[in-house]
Design a protein around this motif. Sequence first.
Motif, PDB file in Angstrom:
ATOM      1  N   TRP A  69       0.623  -1.223  -0.043  1.00 39.47           N
ATOM      2  CA  TRP A  69      -0.444   0.308  -0.155  1.00 39.47           C
ATOM      3  C   TRP A  69       1.021   1.151  -0.017  1.00 39.47           C
ATOM      4  O   TRP A  69       1.217   2.394  -0.432  1.00 39.47           O
ATOM      5  CB  TRP A  69      -0.850   0.186   1.485  1.00 39.47           C
ATOM      6  CG  TRP A  69      -1.577   1.614   1.555  1.00 39.47           C
ATOM      7  CD1 TRP A  69      -1.557   2.643   2.328  1.00 39.47           C
ATOM      8  CD2 TRP A  69      -2.425   1.510   0.416  1.00 39.47           C
ATOM      9  NE1 TRP A  69      -2.514   3.307   2.154  1.00 39.47           N
ATOM     10  CE2 TRP A  69      -2.768   2.940   0.954  1.00 39.47           C
ATOM     11  CE3 TRP A  69      -2.906   1.167  -1.098  1.00 39.47           C
ATOM     12  CZ2 TRP A  69      -4.358   3.768   0.088  1.00 39.47           C
ATOM     13  CZ3 TRP A  69      -4.091   2.176  -2.001  1.00 39.47           C
ATOM     14  CH2 TRP A  69      -4.323   3.114  -0.944  1.00 39.47           C
ATOM     15  N   VAL A  97      -8.600  -4.106  -5.235  1.00 32.90           N
ATOM     16  CA  VAL A  97      -8.887  -4.221  -3.661  1.00 32.90           C
ATOM     17  C   VAL A  97      -7.630  -2.334  -3.597  1.00 32.90           C
ATOM     18  O   VAL A  97      -9.024  -2.117  -3.041  1.00 32.90           O
ATOM     19  CB  VAL A  97      -8.130  -4.515  -3.193  1.00 32.90           C
ATOM     20  CG1 VAL A  97      -8.504  -4.941  -1.411  1.00 32.90           C
ATOM     21  CG2 VAL A  97      -7.923  -6.153  -3.275  1.00 32.90           C
ATOM     22  N   PHE A  98      -6.748  -2.293  -4.007  1.00 36.02           N
ATOM     23  CA  PHE A  98      -6.259  -0.968  -3.678  1.00 36.02           C
ATOM     24  C   PHE A  98      -6.697  -0.052  -4.392  1.00 36.02           C
ATOM     25  O   PHE A  98      -5.875   1.191  -3.530  1.00 36.02           O
ATOM     26  CB  PHE A  98      -4.245  -1.432  -4.130  1.00 36.02           C
ATOM     27  CG  PHE A  98      -3.502  -1.571  -3.552  1.00 36.02           C
ATOM     28  CD1 PHE A  98      -3.751  -1.801  -1.552  1.00 36.02           C
ATOM     29  CD2 PHE A  98      -2.653  -3.221  -3.456  1.00 36.02           C
ATOM     30  CE1 PHE A  98      -3.038  -2.480  -0.595  1.00 36.02           C
ATOM     31  CE2 PHE A  98      -1.645  -3.695  -3.425  1.00 36.02           C
ATOM     32  CZ  PHE A  98      -2.448  -3.199  -1.520  1.00 36.02           C
ATOM     33  N   LYS A 101      -9.216   0.748  -2.516  1.00 35.01           N
ATOM     34  CA  LYS A 101      -9.116   1.640  -0.594  1.00 35.01           C
ATOM     35  C   LYS A 101      -8.506   3.238  -1.381  1.00 35.01           C
ATOM     36  O   LYS A 101      -8.988   3.903  -0.512  1.00 35.01           O
ATOM     37  CB  LYS A 101      -7.687   1.090  -0.641  1.00 35.01           C
ATOM     38  CG  LYS A 101      -7.328   1.248   0.731  1.00 35.01           C
ATOM     39  CD  LYS A 101      -5.827   0.206   1.338  1.00 35.01           C
ATOM     40  CE  LYS A 101      -5.461   0.897   2.341  1.00 35.01           C
ATOM     41  NZ  LYS A 101      -6.322   1.235   3.271  1.00 35.01           N
ATOM     42  N   GLU A 105      -9.867   6.659   0.435  1.00 33.25           N
ATOM     43  CA  GLU A 105      -8.992   7.106   0.859  1.00 33.25           C
ATOM     44  C   GLU A 105      -8.922   8.395   0.438  1.00 33.25           C
ATOM     45  O   GLU A 105      -7.702   9.641   1.438  1.00 33.25           O
ATOM     46  CB  GLU A 105      -7.834   5.947   1.375  1.00 33.25           C
ATOM     47  CG  GLU A 105      -8.868   5.195   2.174  1.00 33.25           C
ATOM     48  CD  GLU A 105      -6.986   4.105   3.144  1.00 33.25           C
ATOM     49  OE1 GLU A 105      -6.515   4.767   2.942  1.00 33.25           O
ATOM     50  OE2 GLU A 105      -7.717   3.010   3.957  1.00 33.25           O
ATOM     51  N   MET A 169      -7.181  -7.318   5.200  1.00 29.39           N
ATOM     52  CA  MET A 169      -7.267  -5.891   4.499  1.00 29.39           C
ATOM     53  C   MET A 169      -8.200  -6.668   3.372  1.00 29.39           C
ATOM     54  O   MET A 169      -9.055  -5.036   2.847  1.00 29.39           O
ATOM     55  CB  MET A 169      -5.935  -5.507   3.814  1.00 29.39           C
ATOM     56  CG  MET A 169      -6.120  -4.705   2.908  1.00 29.39           C
ATOM     57  SD  MET A 169      -4.418  -4.604   1.834  1.00 29.39           S
ATOM     58  CE  MET A 169      -5.152  -5.823   0.380  1.00 29.39           C
ATOM     59  N   HIS A 172     -11.484  -5.528   5.474  1.00 29.48           N
ATOM     60  CA  HIS A 172     -11.718  -4.033   5.633  1.00 29.48           C
ATOM     61  C   HIS A 172     -12.069  -3.791   5.099  1.00 29.48           C
ATOM     62  O   HIS A 172     -12.960  -2.998   5.254  1.00 29.48           O
ATOM     63  CB  HIS A 172     -10.816  -4.400   6.204  1.00 29.48           C
ATOM     64  CG  HIS A 172     -10.294  -4.849   7.595  1.00 29.48           C
ATOM     65  ND1 HIS A 172      -9.269  -4.933   8.241  1.00 29.48           N
ATOM     66  CD2 HIS A 172     -11.602  -5.931   8.272  1.00 29.48           C
ATOM     67  CE1 HIS A 172      -9.168  -5.244   9.428  1.00 29.48           C
ATOM     68  NE2 HIS A 172     -10.952  -5.942   9.340  1.00 29.48           N
ATOM     69  N   MET A 173     -12.184  -4.024   3.314  1.00 31.55           N
ATOM     70  CA  MET A 173     -12.507  -2.955   2.177  1.00 31.55           C
ATOM     71  C   MET A 173     -13.731  -3.271   1.752  1.00 31.55           C
ATOM     72  O   MET A 173     -14.248  -2.034   1.985  1.00 31.55           O
ATOM     73  CB  MET A 173     -11.456  -3.464   1.305  1.00 31.55           C
ATOM     74  CG  MET A 173     -11.987  -2.806  -0.956  1.00 31.55           C
ATOM     75  SD  MET A 173     -11.178  -1.652   0.637  1.00 31.55           S
ATOM     76  CE  MET A 173     -12.449  -0.312   0.422  1.00 31.55           C
ATOM     77  N   LYS A 176     -15.648  -0.338   3.569  1.00 35.07           N
ATOM     78  CA  LYS A 176     -15.007   0.792   3.117  1.00 35.07           C
ATOM     79  C   LYS A 176     -15.679   1.976   1.875  1.00 35.07           C
ATOM     80  O   LYS A 176     -15.539   2.598   1.058  1.00 35.07           O
ATOM     81  CB  LYS A 176     -13.951   1.005   2.874  1.00 35.07           C
ATOM     82  CG  LYS A 176     -12.822   1.335   4.482  1.00 35.07           C
ATOM     83  CD  LYS A 176     -12.033   0.834   3.984  1.00 35.07           C
ATOM     84  CE  LYS A 176     -10.749   0.999   5.682  1.00 35.07           C
ATOM     85  NZ  LYS A 176      -9.465   1.386   5.223  1.00 35.07           N
TER      86      LYS A 176
END
Length: 246
Positions: A69, A97-98, A101, A105, A169, A172-173, A176
């Motif tokens: 990340w 996924v990133f 994220k 964020e 991770m 948890h995504m 979000k």
Amino acid sequence: MKIVSAKPFTYRGGNKAVLLLHGFTGNTRDVKMLGRYLHERDYTCHSPLYRGHGLEPEELIHTNPENWWQDVLNGYHFLQDEGFKEIAVVGVSLGGVFSLKAGAELPVKAVVSMCAPVRGKNIDRLWKRVLDYAERYKKLEGKNEEQISTEINELKKTPMHSLREIQQMIDHMNEKLSLISSPTLVLQGGLDDYLYTESARVIYDNLKTKYKRLKWYEQSGHIITLDKEREKVYEDVYIFLNGLNW
């Protein structure tokens, strides 16, 4: 045989910037042809290589999602330092996924998530993926079966402790997704594993952005940027990005 290591790449084009993100145990080749396609259409594209990726599996197992990340963030800040104020983030698999994220964020122009899981694989399946990567890599090095078997057995004695972090991770995504307000395109291969096809529906359903789209590629598997329908994938990503108000 000496393997030519994958490297980060930057294709400098026009004033529209795209951060391209590869998958777990993959490398920047996952998104390189997509980067070229967009660059030919006047986009500036940058793709970071996550720590431990594109190298010997013995290097990979000592890295973790926090490292990767940070590499994504470094890529994002690289484009900012180049003067780009609006950056779209496009990723496949773990890169997807990133990208989600980043959408949750960071201030991003848009998100493209391709074959991203939001339901974490169990640890055994993740570890098998690492071992499969190790076997492929060692075959490319030209090692014989006996040597490969010996080295993989040795690798098994040093497990990748960060696999649980990857699982957490990804899980948890899921929580979000409602934070993503940027336009989002979700792309999914129809021949992919059920975990990913189900995740595509979950991602789409839980996005709160008003500008979202889910598109399927029925003849493609997991890394759709390299599969049979890749040219259609490139075209669809371009049409989506080009339809934004840059």
